[in-house]
Design an enzyme around this catalytic site. Structure first.
Site: not given
Ligand code: NAG
Ligand code: NAG
Ligand code: NAG
Length: 908
Positions: A557, A684, A555
């Protein structure tokens, strides 16, 4: 303790004179005296012994305070915490438990305890009573809920039965969890005096009935779950609570309209009113619900228009679920809702055009639109052009509407599309050939339209289930490539291509000039830490050989392979330009990684910040991510030293390798949580952020949204307790439910996510998996837990492991994964414990980790415990040594292990 002292004494003797020995001996005798004097009070020691016998727990010798793992003693030698969760305890809770009069936390969760709840009146300082997931029966004694000191009461998942007793005395309860306890009757004034109550969970008690107007008596309520009960009457207003965040009333029998006051809760994040068939009336503009994230009101009887501005103030919205109602219109523009993940409005009476939606470029990395269900309405007109920019979309269902127009070639841009249902509409023209190129497409339904042509290349795709019946006059379009291309066309094509490239180059030069002139990026070189190398765009271009080899995409790049002048291999992450979010994450990651160094954390080589370009340069990780390996996306290898053995990377990872990867990742996180001051929360953690070197050493990556506690005075513990309240970030499926519902961000949120990663390496299934063959489980964790309870672990372990693991070790890791993913963060271990348990598990498999990775044939003479301790110390030292620019208090071990550290240190 005594053993250690003696060992210490012996060692000292070898080194020094006998005088020293005598002194040391004397000292240890004094120590012994002290520890005898400090032993547990006799009543508690006796009660401990009774628990041990009753539950067949291991025997200990000496002072239980220092040897029994499941108790924590306070300084005055009384048990302050007793934690026997998940130990397979069978039988009733002995009355002697009441002897622990100074215990603050009593945790017996996830066992098979039966019989009635114990009398705990003598435990006068008990604050936390956690008995969930047992087999306790016989109702809830009034004395328990009226216990003066109690703040947290969790009795969920026990077949207790009976009514909820009235709470009459003053009470400090902040959390009551009675989920699935078979309690009955209606709640009148039971909770009236609970002024402190923040969380009330009563879900899955179908025999609870009557009104929920009692909620209006609660002044501090943040979360209420009353789902799957038999509540009826009007919806509550909860008007006395100023901070409501979660309201789950799904699957009840509520009736009437939505009271205005209920829609005035500015902090409300999650609202589930679905499956209350008697709820009716319209939905007003929700201008006060500014924090709303999940909005589920499907399967009710709501009606009327949904005004254009109905969601205009709900900029956090992620999920809109309003299907099976009788709405007549839907907003035409939702582009401002950049966090949207899913919209389902099927089976209403909506007339009008489809709404404009935010394009993938405007969405943040983790919240992207994946599913759109607009079927069974009366939508008309064409598919809006903004829909072709939803490159993360996986499912689109537009069937049974009156949509028309031709499908454009851009449909092929929806590269993640798996199902596309356009049946029963009025689409015309040719089905574009680009559909045939969609790599993930599995199901394509085009029946009952006016399509005139369908490409042969699409019909040739056998992996796509498709139907296009009832499109009168539809022809098959042969692709023109097939019959050889005349030379003239080739020449033309070459000239054409050159022309296009020429135009592109011109546009590029123009664009880069323009952006240079503008020069207005919100971050500049001055914001960057000086200790990190800065690259120019030209340098990056050279070292990636003009972005020749792409090694990943996400998401954010793309990632390219590169090589520095000194031969060091690097990965260059090129972030997509012009998103504010991107800049913040870019800066955050550079700042953190410039100070944090650990062998299980990706290392930042440098960055490039030029005009609109933001790139990060990392050490190259030739084996891709853990996700690649688990789900057989074979990473593109740029590994120059390829040898024949490397073909083995196409095989799935064996169990011991999985375990070693988990250990490395756990150590990386342990470093962030325990060795950094203030601690860093990664936020994350997921299998795609665990990167692998050629030797399969794992490093944790992507610290873009990581967070460091800003207040330097915060101790680790305080940070854990109070948490940090921020905007929710993370990846769905890995996200700590407690963080999600209560916005309490702690290091334990990472532990949860890590637990999901463990479940992945165990099962080979993704966290969001929802279908489990021959099982009623609703999610991955439940599926695994059921298997553990049924003693059928082999049903859930990854078939790719072919049963090649030690059952005992597997069970240990499974249990660790389950405790990491416990709903309550208090129940989860910390990363240090996780790393230790995993290391032990690997030892049990007969292996250990050394600097070059996993190493078999553990020398039998080495003591397992001391090995892991030494390793940890060496690790901590090397971490410390390399973190020169990072002033941290480094590795302060918890007090229990300080002595051990001392001994090993004096050995070296
Ligand atoms: C509570 O303590 C009193 C004496 O202090 C004792 O008589 C009683 O049996 C205890 N109750 C329980 C349930 O342990
Ligand atoms: C729970 O207790 C009931 C009897 O009270 C018994 O039939 C059942 O098997 C028990 N369940 C478990 C999981 O131990
Ligand atoms: C699309 O939605 C309709 C109901 O609205 C449903 O019957 C159909 O199965 C859905 N299509 C797919 C592919 O799920």
């Amino acid at each position: 303790m005594l053993g250690m002292s003696v060992r210490h004494a012996n060692m000292s003797c070898k080194v020094s004179a006998c005088l020293l020995f005598s002194i040391t001996l004397f000292c240890s005798m004094v120590l012994m005296q002290i520890s005898v004097g400090n032993a547990l009070v006799p009543e508690e020691e006796r009660a401990l012994e009774i628990l041990r016998e009753r539950f067949d727990l291991p025997v200990w010798t000496g002072d239980p305070c220092s040897t029994v793992q499941w108790i924590t003693c306070s300084s005055s030698s009384v048990v302050s915490q007793l934690n026997l969760q998940q130990r397979n305890l069978v039988g009733t809770i002995p009355a002697e438990i009441g002897e622990f009069r100074s215990t603050v936390e009593l945790i017996l969760s996830v066992n098979r305890l039966s019989g009635p709840l114990p009398d705990l009146l003598n435990m006068t300082v008990l604050e936390s009573l956690e008995l969930e997931e047992n087999n306790l029966t016989g109702g809830i004694p009034p004395a328990i809920v009226n216990h003066g000191s109690l703040s947290m009461l969790n009795l969920s998942y026990n077949p207790l039965g009976g009514p909820i007793p009235a709470i009459t005395g003053a009470s400090g309860l902040t959390t009551i969890d009675l989920t699935q306890t078979q309690v009955t009757g209606s709640i009148l004034d039971s909770f009236k005096n609970l002024r402190q109550l923040v969380n009330l969970y009563l879900g899955n008690n179908p025999q609870l009935n009557g009104s929920v107007s009692f909620l209006d008596q609660l002044y501090n309520l943040k979360s209420f779950n009353g789902s799957h009960c038999g509540f009826s009457g009007g919806l509550p207003t909860i008007q006395n609570s100023g901070g409501l965040e979660l309201l789950d009333l799904q699957m009840n029998d509520f009736s009437g309209v939505i009271p205005d006051v209920l829609f005035a809760h500015q902090s409300l994040r999650t609202l589930y009113l679905n499956n209350n068939p008697k709820l009716s009336g319209g939905i007003p503009v929700m201008d006060l619900l500014k924090g709303l994230v999940d909005f589920m009101i499907h399967d009710c009887d709501f009606s009327g228009p949904l005004h254009d501005g109905v969601f205009a103030y709900n900029l956090q919205l992620e999920v809109i679920g309003i299907w099976n109602n009788r709405f007549t219109s839907f907003p035409t523009d939702l582009q401002a809702l950049v966090n949207l993940r899913e919209i389902d409005v099927h089976s209403n009476d909506i007339i009008g055009g489809l709404p404009e939606l935010p394009s993938a470029a405007n969405q943040t990395a983790n919240r992207v639109l994946t599913r759109l269900t607009f079927s069974n309405n009366q939508f008309n007109g064409e598919i809006p052009s903004s829909w072709y920019k939803l490159t993360n979309l996986q499912g689109m269902n537009l069937s049974r509407n009156r949509l028309s127009g031709q499908l454009p070639e851009q449909l092929g841009d929806l590269i993640n599309l798996e199902t596309l249902d356009l049946s029963n509409n009025q689409f015309t023209g040719n089905v574009p050939g680009t559909i045939a190129l969609l790599p993930k497409l599995k199901l394509l339904l085009l029946d009952n339209n006016g399509f005139t042509g369908i490409p042969r290349s699409l019909l040739d795709r056998e992996d796509i289930k498709k139907s296009y019946a009832n499109n009168p006059g539809i022809r098959i379009l042969e692709s023109n490539k097939k019959s050889g291309v005349p030379a003239g066309i080739i020449v033309g094509a070459i000239i054409g291509t050159c022309a296009i490239i020429g135009v592109l180059i011109t546009v590029f030069i123009f664009y880069s000039r323009k952006s240079k002139r503008k020069g207005g990026d919100e971050i500049s070189q001055a914001d960057m830490p000086p200790s990190v190398q800065s690259f120019t765009r030209k340098q990056i271009k050279e070292l990636t050989e003009n972005y020749k080899t792409s090694v990943g995409k996400g998401g954010f790049g793309s990632v390219y392979y590169g090589k520095l002048a000194d031969g060091r291999e690097v990965a260059v992450k090129v972030r997509k330009a012009d998103s504010k979010q991107g800049s913040a994450e870019f800066l955050n990651e550079v700042r953190l990684l410039s100070r944090l160094h650990h062998r299980n954390l990706v290392s930042l080589v440098g960055y490039c910040l030029e005009a609109n370009q933001r790139m990060l340069v990392y050490d190259f990780m030739s084996q891709g991510t853990l996700e690649d390996h688990l789900y057989s996306k074979v990473p593109v290898s740029r590994d120059q030293s390829t040898n024949p053995e490397d073909s083995s990377r196409r095989k799935r990872l064996p169990w011991k390798t999985r375990l070693s990867i988990a250990i490395y990742a756990a150590k990386g996180l342990e470093y962030l949580h325990h060795d950094c001051n203030p601690p860093v929360i990664h936020r994350d953690v997921k299998s795609s952020n665990i990167l692998l070197t050629r030797k399969l050493i794992a490093k944790v990556g992507d610290l873009g949204i990581s967070k460091q506690a800003s207040d330097k005075k915060d101790s680790d513990e305080e940070f854990n307790k109070s948490g940090v309240s921020t905007v929710i970030k993370g990846t769905f499926g890995y996200m700590d439910p407690e963080y999600f519902t209560r916005r309490r961000l702690t290091t334990k949120s990472d532990v949860y996510s890590f637990g999901m990663v463990l479940l992945e390496i165990i099962t080979g299934k993704r966290p969001l998996t929802q279908k489990f063959p021959d099982s009623g489980a609703g999610n991955l964790r439940e599926w695994v837990r059921n298997a553990v309870n049924a003693d059928q672990l082999e049903l859930v372990t990854d078939p790719e492991l072919h049963g090649q693991y030690d059952k005992e070790v597997m069970l240990k890791v499974v249990q660790l994964a389950l405790s990491c993913t416990h709903f309550s963060s208090l129940e989860r271990p910390d990363m240090r414990e996780v790393a230790r348990s995993l290391t032990q598990a690997l030892h049990m498999e007969g292996d250990y980790l050394d600097d070059s990775g996993i190493s078999s044939a553990l020398s039998k003479t080495r003591e397992i415990v001391s090995t892991s301790r030494e390793e940890e110390i060496l690790e901590a030292r090397s971490a410390h040594a390399s973190s020169s620019s990072f002033s941290s208090t480094a590795f302060s071990y918890p007090s229990r292990s300080t002595e051990t550290t001392g001994i090993v240190a004096s050995q070296t």
